[in-house]
Design an enzyme around this catalytic site. Structure first.
Site, PDB file in Angstrom:
ATOM      1  N   GLU A 163      19.926  31.479  -2.022  1.00 28.22           N
ATOM      2  CA  GLU A 163      18.505  31.473  -1.769  1.00 28.22           C
ATOM      3  C   GLU A 163      17.569  30.261  -1.908  1.00 28.22           C
ATOM      4  O   GLU A 163      16.601  30.042  -2.494  1.00 28.22           O
ATOM      5  CB  GLU A 163      17.618  32.670  -2.431  1.00 28.22           C
ATOM      6  N   ASN A 205      24.418  31.501   0.071  1.00 30.78           N
ATOM      7  CA  ASN A 205      24.321  33.107   0.400  1.00 30.78           C
ATOM      8  C   ASN A 205      22.556  32.648   0.592  1.00 30.78           C
ATOM      9  O   ASN A 205      21.957  32.195  -0.347  1.00 30.78           O
ATOM     10  CB  ASN A 205      24.481  33.653  -0.841  1.00 30.78           C
ATOM     11  N   HIS A 242      19.378  42.018   4.510  1.00 31.14           N
ATOM     12  CA  HIS A 242      18.711  43.111   4.219  1.00 31.14           C
ATOM     13  C   HIS A 242      17.674  43.307   5.304  1.00 31.14           C
ATOM     14  O   HIS A 242      16.516  42.541   5.645  1.00 31.14           O
ATOM     15  CB  HIS A 242      17.774  42.553   3.042  1.00 31.14           C
ATOM     16  N   GLU A 271      24.887  41.519   1.641  1.00 36.22           N
ATOM     17  CA  GLU A 271      24.033  42.436   0.744  1.00 36.22           C
ATOM     18  C   GLU A 271      23.515  43.427   1.843  1.00 36.22           C
ATOM     19  O   GLU A 271      22.170  43.688   1.769  1.00 36.22           O
ATOM     20  CB  GLU A 271      22.886  41.685   0.225  1.00 36.22           C
ATOM     21  N   ASP A 273      21.749  45.975   3.809  1.00 32.44           N
ATOM     22  CA  ASP A 273      21.010  47.415   3.711  1.00 32.44           C
ATOM     23  C   ASP A 273      20.128  47.306   5.009  1.00 32.44           C
ATOM     24  O   ASP A 273      19.472  46.440   5.460  1.00 32.44           O
ATOM     25  CB  ASP A 273      20.133  47.868   2.620  1.00 32.44           C
TER      26      ASP A 273
HETATM   27  C1  XIL Z   1      18.553  42.676  -6.605  1.00 30.77           C
HETATM   28  C2  XIL Z   1      19.142  43.694  -7.395  1.00 30.77           C
HETATM   29  O1  XIL Z   1      19.578  44.535  -6.434  1.00 30.77           O
HETATM   30  C3  XIL Z   1      18.166  44.511  -8.495  1.00 30.77           C
HETATM   31  O2  XIL Z   1      18.721  45.378  -9.114  1.00 30.77           O
HETATM   32  C4  XIL Z   1      17.537  43.248  -9.263  1.00 30.77           C
HETATM   33  O3  XIL Z   1      16.263  43.922  -9.946  1.00 30.77           O
HETATM   34  C5  XIL Z   1      16.944  42.212  -8.403  1.00 30.77           C
HETATM   35  O4  XIL Z   1      18.097  41.841  -7.691  1.00 30.77           O
HETATM   36  N1  XIL Z   1      19.170  39.020  -2.966  1.00 30.77           N
HETATM   37  C6  XIL Z   1      20.174  38.801  -3.859  1.00 30.77           C
HETATM   38  C7  XIL Z   1      20.248  39.899  -4.960  1.00 30.77           C
HETATM   39  O5  XIL Z   1      20.873  37.870  -3.908  1.00 30.77           O
HETATM   40  O6  XIL Z   1      20.981  39.433  -6.132  1.00 30.77           O
HETATM   41  C8  XIL Z   1      19.234  40.740  -5.172  1.00 30.77           C
HETATM   42  O7  XIL Z   1      19.690  41.859  -6.015  1.00 30.77           O
HETATM   43  C9  XIL Z   1      18.874  41.230  -3.976  1.00 30.77           C
HETATM   44  C10 XIL Z   1      17.932  40.145  -3.165  1.00 30.77           C
END
Ligand code: XIL
Length: 464
Positions: A163, A205, A242, A271, A273
């Site tokens: 990020e 990422n 996401h 990641e 969802d």
């Molecule tokens: C999130 C986790 O799912 C949570 O449990 C935590 O509180 C915060 O981080 N991008 C990422 C992940 O790269 O590491 C994040 O994970 C979600 C967004």
């Protein structure tokens, strides 16, 4: 040689290979027999890919959770346990217990591990948050080195930097204490990671990089292109994906994946969802990955909706009670019916070869009608995963046999995407139903896991 390939884990691989052989016998009247995977991991492995999930270490004592984890997934990402605040809570005092527990759970069941994440503006330990300048740069590089060294040989891919780009229209970097140490902090992190674990794939990422027209996507793309041009060690790009009402799935996602792949990096969905878990949207995401030869795996960010960091969006594949949602069925069906890695790649023909150009071929170029096989090995103490790439010569293949002599002490324990005879000494491998047809100059891959030491393997290939 730095050539770790994706380890499609394979608790079900031998069964799959058998199913493939069965399908081959029944394939007289169909050109593309449906594959028979019944779990996300097995079906993804049939396509030469992995299907993973984020795992929260404290849930490993929940048997409803681990039942689904162990049955469905063949790759794991620690949801929080490998982040900077977890692994270096006090400066130079490293804490790996929670992460090691997840890694051991995964690896003892044949699942591969994605490392997440070595350097990030968020979830930093307090001592680091208040640092700046060269002291911070040094501390960050030390962190990358220590953590990547600790997990060396056990993590197939690292999100080295997470990020680092800004949202919005700038297309530039996000402001952070790390960014303020100098614009070269990202490449410095990648170089440190490569030195610490030369066998791991190194990924950048990010989120909101799915829409090809967005400035942020273009900003990351330009950085990766620049890194490849200047020899900064980067192997892969992770798309968090996401998807929600503010950042929805868009149909140019496939263009995004294939455009990055055309730079000569692997791409992964890291990641996933989807707010509301639309079955159609999940299906599209899987089909997009399968359509891009270098999209080698998908990770969903949690198992049941109640495990999600955005639980109220019910964005995952399993209900709170662990039952499969329609999105699960859509994903499994897409994995079973989608295109295979042996299909013509959708990447532009300018795609550089998958192997680093410095890799010497292990067999001479094939004549007409022949094939070559090359192998890449990820060795750890006591075992290894070998990924074998079969490439057709100037004619298409309708079937292939690869022979690999294993050194004494090496024993194959499981395999995927090929039929095997022999597990020690001389081993012979033949295509399964869906990867025997390989177009002229095209490739397909299979793999196996073994105990012992690989040494240098010299596979030979013949058409059949
Ligand atoms: C999130 C986790 O799912 C949570 O449990 C935590 O509180 C915060 O981080 N991008 C990422 C992940 O790269 O590491 C994040 O994970 C979600 C967004």
């Amino acid at each position: 040689m730095r050539s770790t390939r994706w380890k499609a884990a394979s608790r079900a691989a031998i069964a799959l290979a058998g199913a493939g052989a069965l399908a081959a016998g029944m394939a007289l009247f169909v050109t593309a027999p449906a594959s028979a995977g019944t779990t996300l991991g097995a079906s993804a492995a049939e396509k030469g890919r992995y299907f993973g999930t984020a795992v929260a270490g404290f849930k490993l004592s929940d048997s409803a959770y681990t039942t689904i984890l162990n049955r469905e997934f063949n790759s794991v990402t620690a949801e929080n346990e490998m982040k900077m605040n977890a692994t270096e809570p006090q400066q130079n005092q490293f804490s790996y217990g929670a992460a090691d527990q997840i890694v051991n759970h995964a690896r003892s069941r044949g699942m591969s591990v994605r490392g997440h994440t070595l350097a990030w503006h968020s979830q930093q330990p307090g001592w680091m948050e208040s640092m700046s300048g060269s002291a911070l740069r040094q501390a960050m590089l030390n962190h990358v080195t220590q953590v990547a060294t600790h997990f060396r040989g056990r993590v197939v891919a690292w999100d080295v930097v997470n990020e680092a780009f800004a949202d919005g229209s700038s297309g530039g970097r996000r402001d952070s204490n790390l960014q303020r140490t100098g614009n070269d902090w990202i490449e410095a992190a990648f170089r440190a990671a490569r030195a610490a674990d030369p066998g791991a794939k190194l990924c950048y990422n990010d989120y909101n990089t799915d829409n090809w027209t967005h400035a942020k996507t273009q900003g990351v793309y330009n950085m990766v292109r620049d890194f490849k041009a200047r020899g900064v060690p980067i192997d892969c790009v992770g798309f968090q994906s996401h998807f929600n009402n503010d950042s929805p799935y868009v149909s140019n996602y496939r263009t995004t994946l294939s455009s990055f792949a055309a730079l000569g990096v692997d791409v992964q969905i890291t990641e996933l969802d989807i707010q509301g878990a639309s079955a159609n949207t999940y299906r599209s995401v899987v089909e997009d990955c399968l359509a891009v030869a270098r999209c080698n795996g998908i990770t969903v960010w949690g198992i049941r909706d109640s495990d999600s960091w955005r639980a109220s969006q019910t964005p995952l594949l399993f209900n709170n009670n662990g039952s499969k949602k329609p999105a699960y069925d859509a994903v499994l069906a897409a994995l079973n019916n989608g295109t295979t890695p042996t299909d013509p790649p959708t990447d532009p023909p300018t795609d550089p070869p998958t192997d680093p150009p410095t890799d010497p071929p292990t067999t001479p170029p094939p004549g007409p009608g022949g094939c070559t096989a090359t192998v890449s090995v990820n060795q750890w103490t006591g075992g290894f995963v070998a990924n074998v790439r079969v490439t057709a010569g100037s004619s298409a293949l309708s079937g292939w046999t690869v022979t690999i002599a294993l050194p004494s002490g090496a024993t194959v324990t499981n395999a995927w995407s090929a039929n095997r005879s022999g597990n020690t000494g001389t081993t012979n491998w033949t295509n399964v139903a869906y990867n025997g047809q390989v177009g002229a100059g095209q490739s397909t891959e299979y793999g196996f896991q073994a105990n012992g030491t690989a040494g240098s393997l010299s596979p030979t290939c013949s058409a059949r």
